[in-house]
Design a protein around this motif. Sequence first.
Motif, PDB file in Angstrom:
ATOM      1  N   ILE A  11       0.848  -1.199   0.000  1.00 28.93           N
ATOM      2  CA  ILE A  11       0.000   0.000   0.000  1.00 28.93           C
ATOM      3  C   ILE A  11       0.883   1.248   0.000  1.00 28.93           C
ATOM      4  N   GLY A  12       0.749   2.024  -1.061  1.00 37.45           N
ATOM      5  CA  GLY A  12       1.505   3.275  -1.171  1.00 37.45           C
ATOM      6  C   GLY A  12       0.664   4.457  -0.735  1.00 37.45           C
ATOM      7  N   GLU A  13       1.014   5.608  -1.282  1.00 39.20           N
ATOM      8  CA  GLU A  13       0.384   6.850  -0.822  1.00 39.20           C
ATOM      9  C   GLU A  13      -0.787   7.256  -1.731  1.00 39.20           C
ATOM     10  N   ALA A  14      -0.456   7.645  -2.933  1.00 37.71           N
ATOM     11  CA  ALA A  14      -1.462   8.163  -3.871  1.00 37.71           C
ATOM     12  C   ALA A  14      -0.881   8.083  -5.278  1.00 37.71           C
ATOM     13  N   PRO A  15      -1.743   8.085  -6.284  1.00 41.98           N
ATOM     14  CA  PRO A  15      -1.211   8.070  -7.656  1.00 41.98           C
ATOM     15  C   PRO A  15      -0.367   9.313  -7.933  1.00 41.98           C
ATOM     16  N   GLY A  16       0.665   9.129  -8.723  1.00 40.06           N
ATOM     17  CA  GLY A  16       1.408  10.263  -9.266  1.00 40.06           C
ATOM     18  C   GLY A  16       0.864  10.545 -10.667  1.00 40.06           C
ATOM     19  N   LYS A  17       1.612  11.319 -11.448  1.00 38.19           N
ATOM     20  CA  LYS A  17       1.100  11.710 -12.772  1.00 38.19           C
ATOM     21  C   LYS A  17       0.945  10.509 -13.715  1.00 38.19           C
ATOM     22  N   ASP A  18       1.939   9.626 -13.716  1.00 34.36           N
ATOM     23  CA  ASP A  18       1.864   8.445 -14.610  1.00 34.36           C
ATOM     24  C   ASP A  18       0.680   7.568 -14.230  1.00 34.36           C
ATOM     25  N   GLU A  19       0.496   7.411 -12.913  1.00 33.70           N
ATOM     26  CA  GLU A  19      -0.581   6.543 -12.421  1.00 33.70           C
ATOM     27  C   GLU A  19      -1.942   7.173 -12.701  1.00 33.70           C
ATOM     28  N   ASP A  20      -2.011   8.502 -12.578  1.00 33.83           N
ATOM     29  CA  ASP A  20      -3.270   9.202 -12.829  1.00 33.83           C
ATOM     30  C   ASP A  20      -3.671   9.065 -14.307  1.00 33.83           C
ATOM     31  N   MET A  24      -3.379   3.018 -13.133  1.00 31.14           N
ATOM     32  CA  MET A  24      -2.691   1.876 -12.512  1.00 31.14           C
ATOM     33  C   MET A  24      -1.708   2.384 -11.455  1.00 31.14           C
ATOM     34  N   PRO A  25      -1.698   1.766 -10.264  1.00 32.03           N
ATOM     35  CA  PRO A  25      -0.771   2.234  -9.237  1.00 32.03           C
ATOM     36  C   PRO A  25       0.678   1.841  -9.530  1.00 32.03           C
ATOM     37  N   PHE A  26       1.580   2.674  -9.118  1.00 32.53           N
ATOM     38  CA  PHE A  26       3.020   2.380  -9.168  1.00 32.53           C
ATOM     39  C   PHE A  26       3.485   1.876 -10.540  1.00 32.53           C
ATOM     40  N   ILE A  27       3.293   2.693 -11.533  1.00 31.28           N
ATOM     41  CA  ILE A  27       3.835   2.301 -12.848  1.00 31.28           C
ATOM     42  C   ILE A  27       4.932   3.263 -13.320  1.00 31.28           C
ATOM     43  N   THR A  53      -1.690  -1.274  -4.185  1.00 28.36           N
ATOM     44  CA  THR A  53      -2.702  -0.222  -4.212  1.00 28.36           C
ATOM     45  C   THR A  53      -2.180   1.002  -3.444  1.00 28.36           C
ATOM     46  N   ASN A  54      -3.046   1.965  -3.252  1.00 22.80           N
ATOM     47  CA  ASN A  54      -2.663   3.197  -2.571  1.00 22.80           C
ATOM     48  C   ASN A  54      -3.678   3.558  -1.491  1.00 22.80           C
ATOM     49  N   ILE A  55      -3.269   4.410  -0.578  1.00 23.77           N
ATOM     50  CA  ILE A  55      -4.182   4.923   0.458  1.00 23.77           C
ATOM     51  C   ILE A  55      -5.333   5.677  -0.219  1.00 23.77           C
ATOM     52  N   GLN A 125      10.400   1.640   3.530  1.00 19.83           N
ATOM     53  CA  GLN A 125      10.520   3.011   3.030  1.00 19.83           C
ATOM     54  C   GLN A 125       9.834   3.108   1.667  1.00 19.83           C
ATOM     55  N   HIS A 126       9.320   4.293   1.376  1.00 22.02           N
ATOM     56  CA  HIS A 126       8.629   4.480   0.097  1.00 22.02           C
ATOM     57  C   HIS A 126       9.656   4.397  -1.043  1.00 22.02           C
ATOM     58  N   PRO A 127       9.322   3.674  -2.126  1.00 14.03           N
ATOM     59  CA  PRO A 127      10.276   3.558  -3.238  1.00 14.03           C
ATOM     60  C   PRO A 127      10.732   4.918  -3.790  1.00 14.03           C
TER      61      PRO A 127
HETATM   62  N1  URA Z   1       3.697   6.733  -5.315  1.00 17.45           N
HETATM   63  C1  URA Z   1       2.690   6.149  -4.639  1.00 17.45           C
HETATM   64  O1  URA Z   1       2.618   6.217  -3.426  1.00 17.45           O
HETATM   65  N2  URA Z   1       1.797   5.485  -5.332  1.00 17.45           N
HETATM   66  C2  URA Z   1       1.836   5.366  -6.658  1.00 17.45           C
HETATM   67  O2  URA Z   1       0.967   4.707  -7.208  1.00 17.45           O
HETATM   68  C3  URA Z   1       2.901   5.976  -7.334  1.00 17.45           C
HETATM   69  C4  URA Z   1       3.824   6.650  -6.650  1.00 17.45           C
END
Ligand code: URA
Length: 157
Positions: A11-20, A24-27, A53-55, A125-127
């Motif tokens: 579980i990450g934080e939130a989508p970034g620009k690529d994900e938005d 898709m999360p974390f791409i 997924t993300n929060i 730690q967050h990637p």
């Molecule tokens: N960082 C996040 O926390 N989530 C994503 O999906 C992408 C980057």
Amino acid sequence: RGSCPCDVLFIGEAPGKDEDRTGMPFIGRAGQLLDRWIEDVTKETKRFTYGITNIVCCIPTETDERTGKVSVRVPTKEEADACRFRLHTTIEHCSPKLIVMLGKTAKKYLKIPKSMGVYNTFELQHPAFVLRKGGANSLEYKKNLIYLKEANENLDG
Ligand code: URA
């Protein structure tokens, strides 16, 4: 993205620009590092199924009133609350043996009520942070790799 049900739910934080853009999360770059992390762990220990997924599922942004520049920010508590039902439903469907919270925002906002049962959770730690520290060649990367490897080895079944 990934499998559901799964052994490990990241579980990450939130989508970034690529994900938005893609839904898709974390791409993006952080996601590519996360994929490499998982691949490196499974090369050294047993394979595990995983979901990511993300929060929150919407990109949190703010606009500079003076310049009009839009930038990505950390999600608020209200945004995390608004997404909590979706997150809890995902957790229940995935029924993971382990939940990995990626970074401080995930740790802060992941609240699992007792009524959902007991889940094993731990924090890496967050990637994106690890990328800033030098990515796959950094000490941070290796430390997180060891933590994930140990957690994977301790998964029952
Ligand atoms: N960082 C996040 O926390 N989530 C994503 O999906 C992408 C980057």
